[in-house]
Structures are given as structure tokens and as C-alpha cells.
Motif scaffolding. Structure first.
Motif, PDB file in Angstrom:
ATOM      1  N   THR A  46       0.833  -1.201   0.000  1.00 23.43           N
ATOM      2  CA  THR A  46       0.000   0.000   0.000  1.00 23.43           C
ATOM      3  C   THR A  46       0.868   1.251   0.000  1.00 23.43           C
ATOM      4  N   GLU A  47       0.236   2.373  -0.329  1.00 22.46           N
ATOM      5  CA  GLU A  47       0.878   3.667  -0.184  1.00 22.46           C
ATOM      6  C   GLU A  47       0.783   4.090   1.290  1.00 22.46           C
ATOM      7  N   PRO A  48       1.655   4.996   1.744  1.00 21.95           N
ATOM      8  CA  PRO A  48       1.569   5.460   3.144  1.00 21.95           C
ATOM      9  C   PRO A  48       0.196   6.036   3.445  1.00 21.95           C
ATOM     10  N   ASP A  49      -0.352   5.665   4.598  1.00 26.96           N
ATOM     11  CA  ASP A  49      -1.674   6.112   5.021  1.00 26.96           C
ATOM     12  C   ASP A  49      -1.544   6.785   6.382  1.00 26.96           C
ATOM     13  N   ILE A  50      -2.037   8.024   6.490  1.00 26.09           N
ATOM     14  CA  ILE A  50      -1.931   8.778   7.747  1.00 26.09           C
ATOM     15  C   ILE A  50      -2.644   8.019   8.864  1.00 26.09           C
ATOM     16  N   CYS A  51      -1.996   7.956  10.019  1.00 24.89           N
ATOM     17  CA  CYS A  51      -2.595   7.244  11.140  1.00 24.89           C
ATOM     18  C   CYS A  51      -2.170   7.885  12.459  1.00 24.89           C
ATOM     19  N   LEU A  52      -2.848   7.487  13.507  1.00 31.02           N
ATOM     20  CA  LEU A  52      -2.493   7.879  14.862  1.00 31.02           C
ATOM     21  C   LEU A  52      -1.620   6.777  15.447  1.00 31.02           C
ATOM     22  N   VAL A  53      -0.411   7.121  15.837  1.00 35.70           N
ATOM     23  CA  VAL A  53       0.495   6.153  16.439  1.00 35.70           C
ATOM     24  C   VAL A  53       0.305   6.214  17.947  1.00 35.70           C
ATOM     25  N   SER A  85       5.830   4.683  22.069  1.00 34.44           N
ATOM     26  CA  SER A  85       5.644   5.073  23.469  1.00 34.44           C
ATOM     27  C   SER A  85       4.736   6.278  23.665  1.00 34.44           C
ATOM     28  N   LEU A  86       4.451   7.025  22.603  1.00 35.37           N
ATOM     29  CA  LEU A  86       3.629   8.222  22.705  1.00 35.37           C
ATOM     30  C   LEU A  86       2.565   8.223  21.631  1.00 35.37           C
ATOM     31  N   GLU A  87       1.541   9.043  21.809  1.00 34.50           N
ATOM     32  CA  GLU A  87       0.506   9.237  20.802  1.00 34.50           C
ATOM     33  C   GLU A  87       0.957  10.361  19.869  1.00 34.50           C
ATOM     34  N   ILE A  88       1.430   9.982  18.691  1.00 33.62           N
ATOM     35  CA  ILE A  88       1.986  10.944  17.746  1.00 33.62           C
ATOM     36  C   ILE A  88       1.471  10.634  16.336  1.00 33.62           C
ATOM     37  N   PRO A  89       1.558  11.595  15.417  1.00 31.83           N
ATOM     38  CA  PRO A  89       1.117  11.344  14.047  1.00 31.83           C
ATOM     39  C   PRO A  89       2.159  10.580  13.261  1.00 31.83           C
ATOM     40  N   GLY A  90       1.703   9.763  12.335  1.00 35.76           N
ATOM     41  CA  GLY A  90       2.607   9.015  11.478  1.00 35.76           C
ATOM     42  C   GLY A  90       1.860   8.501  10.269  1.00 35.76           C
ATOM     43  N   GLU A 275     -10.971  29.728  15.053  1.00 40.01           N
ATOM     44  CA  GLU A 275     -11.809  30.917  14.942  1.00 40.01           C
ATOM     45  C   GLU A 275     -12.218  31.185  13.506  1.00 40.01           C
ATOM     46  N   SER A 276     -11.474  30.580  12.545  1.00 41.12           N
ATOM     47  CA  SER A 276     -11.746  30.810  11.128  1.00 41.12           C
ATOM     48  C   SER A 276     -11.970  29.477  10.407  1.00 41.12           C
ATOM     49  N   PRO A 277     -13.194  29.202   9.937  1.00 45.45           N
ATOM     50  CA  PRO A 277     -13.446  27.966   9.184  1.00 45.45           C
ATOM     51  C   PRO A 277     -12.588  27.845   7.926  1.00 45.45           C
ATOM     52  N   SER A 278     -12.282  28.974   7.282  1.00 42.68           N
ATOM     53  CA  SER A 278     -11.460  28.908   6.069  1.00 42.68           C
ATOM     54  C   SER A 278     -10.028  28.491   6.400  1.00 42.68           C
ATOM     55  N   GLN A 279      -9.495  28.995   7.519  1.00 41.59           N
ATOM     56  CA  GLN A 279      -8.163  28.564   7.947  1.00 41.59           C
ATOM     57  C   GLN A 279      -8.180  27.081   8.291  1.00 41.59           C
ATOM     58  N   PHE A 280      -9.247  26.647   8.960  1.00 42.77           N
ATOM     59  CA  PHE A 280      -9.404  25.237   9.301  1.00 42.77           C
ATOM     60  C   PHE A 280      -9.385  24.377   8.039  1.00 42.77           C
ATOM     61  N   SER A 281     -10.139  24.776   7.026  1.00 37.34           N
ATOM     62  CA  SER A 281     -10.212  23.982   5.784  1.00 37.34           C
ATOM     63  C   SER A 281      -8.863  23.906   5.092  1.00 37.34           C
ATOM     64  N   ARG A 282      -8.118  25.021   5.088  1.00 34.67           N
ATOM     65  CA  ARG A 282      -6.795  25.024   4.461  1.00 34.67           C
ATOM     66  C   ARG A 282      -5.852  24.065   5.188  1.00 34.67           C
ATOM     67  N   GLU A 283      -5.843  24.137   6.514  1.00 41.16           N
ATOM     68  CA  GLU A 283      -4.931  23.295   7.284  1.00 41.16           C
ATOM     69  C   GLU A 283      -5.367  21.834   7.245  1.00 41.16           C
ATOM     70  N   TYR A 284      -6.657  21.588   7.177  1.00 41.77           N
ATOM     71  CA  TYR A 284      -7.178  20.226   7.069  1.00 41.77           C
ATOM     72  C   TYR A 284      -6.709  19.603   5.744  1.00 41.77           C
ATOM     73  N   ALA A 285      -6.856  20.346   4.653  1.00 42.94           N
ATOM     74  CA  ALA A 285      -6.445  19.838   3.342  1.00 42.94           C
ATOM     75  C   ALA A 285      -4.944  19.609   3.288  1.00 42.94           C
ATOM     76  N   ARG A 286      -4.189  20.446   3.989  1.00 37.15           N
ATOM     77  CA  ARG A 286      -2.733  20.284   4.015  1.00 37.15           C
ATOM     78  C   ARG A 286      -2.344  18.983   4.720  1.00 37.15           C
ATOM     79  N   LEU A 287      -3.082  18.620   5.772  1.00 38.53           N
ATOM     80  CA  LEU A 287      -2.765  17.409   6.526  1.00 38.53           C
ATOM     81  C   LEU A 287      -3.301  16.156   5.845  1.00 38.53           C
ATOM     82  N   PHE A 288      -4.571  16.183   5.427  1.00 43.96           N
ATOM     83  CA  PHE A 288      -5.202  14.970   4.918  1.00 43.96           C
ATOM     84  C   PHE A 288      -5.238  14.883   3.390  1.00 43.96           C
ATOM     85  N   GLY A 289      -4.764  15.919   2.712  1.00 41.24           N
ATOM     86  CA  GLY A 289      -4.646  15.849   1.267  1.00 41.24           C
ATOM     87  C   GLY A 289      -5.902  16.181   0.492  1.00 41.24           C
TER      88      GLY A 289
END
Length: 305
Positions: A46-53, A85-90, A275-289
Motif C-alpha cells: 500500500t501507499e503510506p496512510d496517515i494514522c495515529l500512532v 511510546s507516545l501518541e503521535i502522528p505518522g 476561529e476561522s473555518p477557512s483557515q481550518f479547511s486550508r490546514e485540514y487539506a494540508r494534513l489529509f490531502g
């Protein structure tokens, strides 16, 4: 804990592969009746898939897999185990699998309180108390680790014994990990007052207060560290800054709110502290593609298959 006869690695792998194969015939991921124990199965790379470690022991009994954290790959196969050992993104990726020989493995969540109790009671202490500044590593899989894992999994065919025997076997697995080649790493997180333990406490606080505005100096004070030492240690362990970690928690929590509670993107963004839904959407797309709506639609389509 009593000593058990230890089988060779090959027979243990075969036994675990048969059981995991039986439980995952029609699914990629299966949560078992044993708390904290789950199985995975993948029929192809598979290709890399974002997950919670999460803090966990991960074992592959057939095929090969890798975890990517901070751009660094951690490959594990039947000769090794992955410890976190920790809850981190991967990101997780299957690198060896086929329909005839699928990648099969298990995940066992770690009980950090149990590890801390073992350390506090001097059940195990490292020979050299140096600080390991990494929350993820690959260790050598031995029969001493795999044998109790196999005994834990076989309890699935004896459900009445699970409440009594599973906690005892889990305790043995934790002990074996503390005495493994990754024992020093686990000790550094379990020992009360150690730098890694203090950062872990801060991460737990941040997960509970992710919607609250945070100042790094306040977090450093809470951890009883100087600002520079805290920032460096935090980045070493999580591969990101405290504010980046807070953003990651917020975005993942918003994702769950949209997926499970069916909130729209704007409502979810306000709920997690934006505080800004548009900022949220931009950062969401940056993380989840992709945009929040498209991502949630795809997740629901995948779950319906």
C-alpha cells in the motif's frame, strides 16, 4: 509470573499466522475480545496512510510493514517488532504482501501505568540510565516476547479464560519488553520524573485541553523545564513543535466529529478551537490531502464497502 516452555520463532509465527488469518478472512482490521488486542491483514503493498500512532507493540508474523514518523521509516517484519511510546502522528505502509501470502500481524496497546508500576517497584531497572529521545523504535523479536503473545492470542478460542488469564499474560509481555533491547527506551517513559515522562504528561494534558489557547512557556513551566530545553525535547519525541502538535490534535478531533457526530466543517472547526473555518479547511487539506467534505465522504464510502 511463571516460566513457560518457549517454542522456536518459526513455529510461533506459524501458529499466530493461522489464528490471525482465521480472524481476518473478510476484514483488514479486527478488534478482538481481548482488550487492546487487534489484528491486521493486507493482501497487497500500500501507499503510506496517515494514522495515529498510539503506545503499542506491533508484530508482523507474515509479510513486512513500515511506519513513517517525521519522514523516518521504521521497517518491521517477522524478525523484529515495532514499539511506540507516545501518541503521535505518522503514516503506515505495507511493503511486502500478496493475495496468496497477505501481510498479517497484531497490535497490542501498551499499558504505560503497568510499565510505571514495574519500574517503581524495582521489578526491572536498566543497566545504564541514559535518556532515549525517540518515542518509536524497532527491536529484535525474540521467542521470550513472541511466546506470551502467542499464548494471549490462543485465549481467543477459550473466551471464559480471557478475564482471568489475559491480564497475567499482558503483564508478562510488558516485563519482556522492559528486558528487551528496547527496555531502556520504555524505562525512560515509565520512570516518574524523567524528562520523557514529563513530556508524556504534557501530551496527555494537551489532548484534554486541545481547544484552549496555549503558550509554550506555560507548557514548559508545567513540565518544570526551561523553554529551550522543553521545546527541543518535545520536538525530539514528537518530531513537531508544541503548537504543531496542538494543531494536529485539533484537526484529528474535528475529523472524528464530522465522521461520527456528522458535524459540518464549520461547526467542527469552532468546536476544536478554530476561529476561522477557512483557515481550518486550508490546514485540514494540508494534513489529509483533500477538503474536509471530500475526505469524510471517502471515509464513509470506504467503511460501507
Amino acid at each position: 509470573m511463571t516460566d513457560q516452555p518457549v517454542q522456536d520463532l518459526g513455529s510461533l509465527h506459524r501458529s499466530l499466522a493461522r489464528i490471525i488469518d482465521r480472524w481476518t478472512v473478510d476484514a483488514e482490521n479486527v478488534a478482538t475480545p481481548i482488550p487492546g488486542l487487534s489484528f491486521f491483514r493486507r493482501p497487497k503493498p500500500t501507499e503510506p496512510d496517515i494514522c495515529l500512532v498510539e503506545p503499542a507493540l506491533l508484530i508482523v508474523v507474515q509479510g513486512a510493514k513500515q511506519m513513517l514518523v517525521g519522514g523516518e521509516p521504521y521497517r518491521y517484519d517477522p524478525s523484529s517488532f515495532l514499539i511506540t511510546s507516545l501518541e503521535i502522528p505518522g503514516s503506515t505502509q505495507i511493503i511486502e504482501a500478496s493475495p496468496e501470502t497477505p501481510c498479517l500481524g497484531l497490535t497490542l496497546n501498551l499499558d504505560l501505568r503497568l510499565l510505571a508500576e514495574m519500574v517503581a517497584q524495582n521489578m526491572i531497572a536498566p543497566a545504564q540510565r541514559t535518556t532515549e529521545r525517540s518515542s518509536i523504535a524497532v527491536g529484535t523479536l525474540t521467542a521470550q516476547i513472541l511466546s506470551p503473545a502467542e499464548r494471549l492470542v490462543t485465549l481467543l478460542d477459550e473466551p471464559d479464560a480471557i478475564p482471568v488469564l489475559a491480564p497475567l499474560i499482558r503483564q508478562e509481555i510488558h516485563y519482556r519488553l522492559l528486558t528487551s533491547d528496547q527496555g531502556m527506551r520504555l524505562w525512560s517513559f515509565a520512570a516518574s520524573g524523567s524528562p520523557n515522562h514529563r513530556i508524556m504528561a504534557i501530551l496527555n494534558w494537551m489532548k484534554l485541553n486541545y481547544a484552549t489557547p496555549m503558550r509554550v512557556d506555560d507548557l514548559a513551566s508545567r513540565a518544570q523545564m526551561s523553554g529551550s530545553a522543553f521545546h527541543q525535547h518535545f520536538r525530539d519525541l514528537t518530531t513537531m513543535s508544541p503548537l504543531q502538535y496542538q494543531k494536529w490534535i485539533r484537526l484529528n478531533e474535528a475529523r472524528q466529529l464530522m465522521l461520527n457526530d456528522r458535524l459540518d466543517a464549520a461547526s467542527a472547526s469552532f468546536r476544536v478551537g478554530y476561529e476561522s473555518p477557512s483557515q481550518f479547511s486550508r490546514e485540514y487539506a494540508r494534513l489529509f490531502g483533500m477538503s474536509p467534505k471530500r475526505d469524510i465522504d471517502q471515509l464513509r464510502e470506504r467503511a460501507a464497502v
